[in-house]
Design a protein around this motif. Structure first.
Motif, PDB file in Angstrom:
ATOM      1  N   THR A  49      -4.927  53.623  72.132  1.00 23.24           N
ATOM      2  CA  THR A  49      -4.976  54.968  71.553  1.00 23.24           C
ATOM      3  C   THR A  49      -5.471  54.870  70.114  1.00 23.24           C
ATOM      4  O   THR A  49      -5.543  53.783  69.532  1.00 23.24           O
ATOM      5  N   ASP A  50      -5.776  56.024  69.484  1.00 19.31           N
ATOM      6  CA  ASP A  50      -6.173  56.011  68.083  1.00 19.31           C
ATOM      7  C   ASP A  50      -5.031  55.517  67.190  1.00 19.31           C
ATOM      8  O   ASP A  50      -5.269  54.845  66.188  1.00 19.31           O
ATOM      9  N   SER A  51      -3.803  55.864  67.540  1.00 20.16           N
ATOM     10  CA  SER A  51      -2.660  55.386  66.748  1.00 20.16           C
ATOM     11  C   SER A  51      -2.565  53.864  66.802  1.00 20.16           C
ATOM     12  O   SER A  51      -2.316  53.203  65.786  1.00 20.16           O
ATOM     13  N   GLU A  52      -2.765  53.284  67.986  1.00 22.02           N
ATOM     14  CA  GLU A  52      -2.723  51.825  68.117  1.00 22.02           C
ATOM     15  C   GLU A  52      -3.868  51.177  67.344  1.00 22.02           C
ATOM     16  O   GLU A  52      -3.682  50.141  66.687  1.00 22.02           O
ATOM     17  N   LEU A  53      -5.048  51.784  67.401  1.00 21.08           N
ATOM     18  CA  LEU A  53      -6.161  51.281  66.604  1.00 21.08           C
ATOM     19  C   LEU A  53      -5.826  51.335  65.119  1.00 21.08           C
ATOM     20  O   LEU A  53      -6.150  50.424  64.355  1.00 21.08           O
ATOM     21  N   GLY A  54      -5.169  52.425  64.697  1.00 23.11           N
ATOM     22  CA  GLY A  54      -4.788  52.571  63.306  1.00 23.11           C
ATOM     23  C   GLY A  54      -3.802  51.508  62.866  1.00 23.11           C
ATOM     24  O   GLY A  54      -3.923  50.923  61.784  1.00 23.11           O
ATOM     25  N   TRP A  55      -2.794  51.214  63.706  1.00 22.98           N
ATOM     26  CA  TRP A  55      -1.833  50.155  63.393  1.00 22.98           C
ATOM     27  C   TRP A  55      -2.528  48.808  63.298  1.00 22.98           C
ATOM     28  O   TRP A  55      -2.260  48.010  62.391  1.00 22.98           O
ATOM     29  N   MET A  56      -3.433  48.549  64.226  1.00 22.48           N
ATOM     30  CA  MET A  56      -4.107  47.268  64.258  1.00 22.48           C
ATOM     31  C   MET A  56      -5.080  47.108  63.083  1.00 22.48           C
ATOM     32  O   MET A  56      -5.192  46.040  62.498  1.00 22.48           O
ATOM     33  N   GLY A  57      -5.738  48.201  62.715  1.00 19.86           N
ATOM     34  CA  GLY A  57      -6.704  48.139  61.626  1.00 19.86           C
ATOM     35  C   GLY A  57      -6.082  48.112  60.252  1.00 19.86           C
ATOM     36  O   GLY A  57      -6.693  47.627  59.295  1.00 19.86           O
ATOM     37  N   VAL A 237      -6.758  57.002  51.520  1.00 19.81           N
ATOM     38  CA  VAL A 237      -7.867  57.801  52.060  1.00 19.81           C
ATOM     39  C   VAL A 237      -9.098  56.928  52.286  1.00 19.81           C
ATOM     40  O   VAL A 237      -9.707  56.954  53.361  1.00 19.81           O
ATOM     41  N   SER A 238      -9.476  56.131  51.271  1.00 21.28           N
ATOM     42  CA  SER A 238     -10.742  55.387  51.379  1.00 21.28           C
ATOM     43  C   SER A 238     -10.685  54.309  52.454  1.00 21.28           C
ATOM     44  O   SER A 238     -11.652  54.125  53.214  1.00 21.28           O
ATOM     45  N   TYR A 239      -9.561  53.575  52.562  1.00 24.88           N
ATOM     46  CA  TYR A 239      -9.441  52.588  53.633  1.00 24.88           C
ATOM     47  C   TYR A 239      -9.403  53.270  54.997  1.00 24.88           C
ATOM     48  O   TYR A 239     -10.000  52.784  55.969  1.00 24.88           O
ATOM     49  N   PHE A 243     -12.450  52.782  57.920  1.00 23.76           N
ATOM     50  CA  PHE A 243     -12.192  52.319  59.280  1.00 23.76           C
ATOM     51  C   PHE A 243     -12.696  53.317  60.321  1.00 23.76           C
ATOM     52  O   PHE A 243     -13.269  52.920  61.345  1.00 23.76           O
ATOM     53  N   TRP A 244     -12.519  54.616  60.065  1.00 26.89           N
ATOM     54  CA  TRP A 244     -12.750  55.625  61.101  1.00 26.89           C
ATOM     55  C   TRP A 244     -14.127  56.278  61.087  1.00 26.89           C
ATOM     56  O   TRP A 244     -14.519  56.899  62.072  1.00 26.89           O
ATOM     57  N   ILE A 245     -14.886  56.172  59.986  1.00 28.28           N
ATOM     58  CA  ILE A 245     -16.195  56.830  59.956  1.00 28.28           C
ATOM     59  C   ILE A 245     -17.125  56.346  61.072  1.00 28.28           C
ATOM     60  O   ILE A 245     -17.816  57.162  61.702  1.00 28.28           O
ATOM     61  N   GLY A 367      -2.171  51.929  50.696  1.00 26.12           N
ATOM     62  CA  GLY A 367      -3.530  52.158  51.170  1.00 26.12           C
ATOM     63  C   GLY A 367      -3.848  51.489  52.486  1.00 26.12           C
ATOM     64  O   GLY A 367      -4.153  52.156  53.488  1.00 26.12           O
ATOM     65  N   LEU A 368      -3.763  50.151  52.507  1.00 21.24           N
ATOM     66  CA  LEU A 368      -4.059  49.411  53.735  1.00 21.24           C
ATOM     67  C   LEU A 368      -3.030  49.662  54.822  1.00 21.24           C
ATOM     68  O   LEU A 368      -3.354  49.805  56.001  1.00 21.24           O
ATOM     69  N   GLY A 369      -1.755  49.712  54.414  1.00 19.51           N
ATOM     70  CA  GLY A 369      -0.688  49.825  55.401  1.00 19.51           C
ATOM     71  C   GLY A 369      -0.658  51.157  56.112  1.00 19.51           C
ATOM     72  O   GLY A 369      -0.286  51.234  57.288  1.00 19.51           O
ATOM     73  N   LEU A 370      -1.041  52.237  55.400  1.00 19.75           N
ATOM     74  CA  LEU A 370      -0.888  53.577  55.975  1.00 19.75           C
ATOM     75  C   LEU A 370      -2.213  54.264  56.297  1.00 19.75           C
ATOM     76  O   LEU A 370      -2.248  55.136  57.167  1.00 19.75           O
ATOM     77  N   GLY A 371      -3.294  53.900  55.592  1.00 14.77           N
ATOM     78  CA  GLY A 371      -4.533  54.676  55.691  1.00 14.77           C
ATOM     79  C   GLY A 371      -5.076  54.844  57.097  1.00 14.77           C
ATOM     80  O   GLY A 371      -5.252  55.970  57.585  1.00 14.77           O
TER      81      GLY A 371
END
Length: 421
Positions: A49-57, A237-239, A243-245, A367-371
């Motif tokens: 999922t996008d959430s899992e991708l977010g955690w991994m990234g 925001v920037s991290y 990742f998502w752009i 930044g890295l942990g939450l973005g």
């Protein structure tokens, strides 16, 4: 050798060391950002999922990166920084290659944690080393040049990662880029010699203090916390967007992997390089005139970045979006030279690496942990209503955080003249 020849040799050696540090930081961000361009093929194969991708990234990388940076920086305040950086480079490159063997979410999560472990040794010791290569009046520009590794590495990670994945597969992209870093690590150690702690200042250097001493020194300076959380919220925001752009370009514009690799590499390289370099020049000019200049540069940049980013995500015209991404991409990174210089000037030389690591602890935890997770989680929540366009609206909402970042930097500007030594 006369005095003029000795000075010229010193400058040449310093330039060579800086070049090696930039290459090292470039590889740092290649390995850090490659996951963004590979997110869509990884999502498809591993069913994430996008959430899992977010955690991994984000969180997978930031967990150990954030917490190990401080003890490694304390080590760097006491010992040879070139060994610490080169050892970290080899390990994070090895773990990047290991990502190519992952068969599920948790295996990839653990490999990304390993990348974070290695990269924890790379940045704070480099800030400290650069501060001993360049005097205070040149330091913002020098740190900005070092920080060019961010856009160069981001662009190369996106470009080569995407092209290799399109030609072979996403696993080969991890393996090839990880191998490149492993091969460069011994060359880096051969080139870089630690100049000695405190070499850019006059007078004897005190012994490296304990963590408690450094913490108490910084705790008494409000500007440190305002700079830390101002940069941290902006990095969220920037991290997250970095990742998502690429995924946004795939979902909202239906660009192929190769096309979005070339386009986002162009955006990251042009915008990021211009913002970091000119931010450093402005930081030196304004900061040398008055310390508040170190915080005013990012405050103004953040105030402009949010609205322009929202325009980039709101438009349905790809060329307008590209132009709109370049300018805020530059402004969002203009803080690196000025703020990092301000941090090194809040403490004496023997505390620089540890102080930089404490700043990075805040910046990376937020930044890295939450973005990447925040953008992905909002996207998941909006998918039922907006389908493939959910990522567009998630990114627009996240950009509102830049208002907070600008306010924190303005508050820091009011305190810097009292806190800088």
């Amino acid at each position: 050798m006369n005095a003029a020849d000795a000075a010229a040799t010193k400058v040449r050696n310093r330039t060579l060391v800086m070049a090696a540090l930039v290459v090292c930081y470039t590889l740092n961000f290649v390995d850090r950002q490659i996951i963004g361009i590979l997110a869509e093929p990884i999502k498809g194969e591993l069913q994430l999922t996008d959430s899992e991708l977010g955690w991994m990234g984000g969180a997978a990388f930031a967990l150990f990166y954030t917490f190990l940076a401080i003890p490694l920086a304390m080590l760097a305040d006491r010992h040879d920084r070139s060994w610490i950086i080169s050892g970290g480079l080899f390990f994070w490159s090895l773990m990047t290659a290991a990502c190519g063997f992952a068969q599920n979410f948790w295996q990839l999560f653990m490999a990304r944690m390993g990348v974070g472990v290695g990269e924890a040794a790379g940045v704070a010791p480099a800030y400290s080393l650069i501060s001993d290569l360049y005097p205070p009046h040149q330091r913002a520009k020098a740190l900005a040049i070092f920080s060019l590794g961010i856009p160069i590495g981001s662009a190369l990670g996106v470009l080569f990662g995407g092209l290799l994945a399109a030609t072979v597969d996403w696993r080969f992209a991890f393996l090839a880029i990880g191998a490149a870093g492993c091969l460069f690590a011994p060359l880096f150690k051969w080139i870089v010699r630690d100049p000695g702690h405190g070499r850019s200042e006059e007078g004897p250097r005190a012994a490296a203090p304990s963590f408690g001493t450094v913490f108490r020194t910084l705790a008494s300076k409000p500007s440190f916390w305002l700079l830390g959380f101002g940069a941290g919220t902006a990095s969220l925001v920037s991290y997250g967007l970095a990742f998502w752009i690429p995924s946004f370009l795939a979902r909202s514009y239906e660009l192929s992997l190769v096309d979005r690799s070339w386009l986002y590499a162009f955006i990251a390289l042009l915008g990021g390089s211009a913002g970091i370099y000119f931010g450093g020049l402005l930081g030196d000019r304004l900061g040398n005139a008055h310390p508040r200049g170190y915080a005013l540069v990012p405050a103004i940049a953040f105030a402009i970045t949010g609205p322009l980013n929202m325009l980039a995500f709101a438009t349905t015209n790809l060329w307008l979006a590209t132009l709109a991404f370049i300018v805020p991409g530059a402004l969002s990174l203009a803080w690196l030279g000025p703020v990092n210089t301000a941090i090194t000037r809040l403490v004496p030389p023997e505390m620089r690496a540890t102080a930089s690591a404490m700043f990075l602890f805040i910046n990376n935890l937020v930044g890295l942990g939450l973005g990447t997770f925040v953008v992905g989680a909002i996207s998941d929540a909006l998918t039922a209503r907006f389908a493939e366009e959910a990522l567009r609206y998630s990114a627009m909402a996240t950009n509102l955080i830049y208002v907070l970042s600008a306010v924190l930097m303005l508050l820091a500007a009011r305190r810097l003249s009292k806190d800088i030594i």
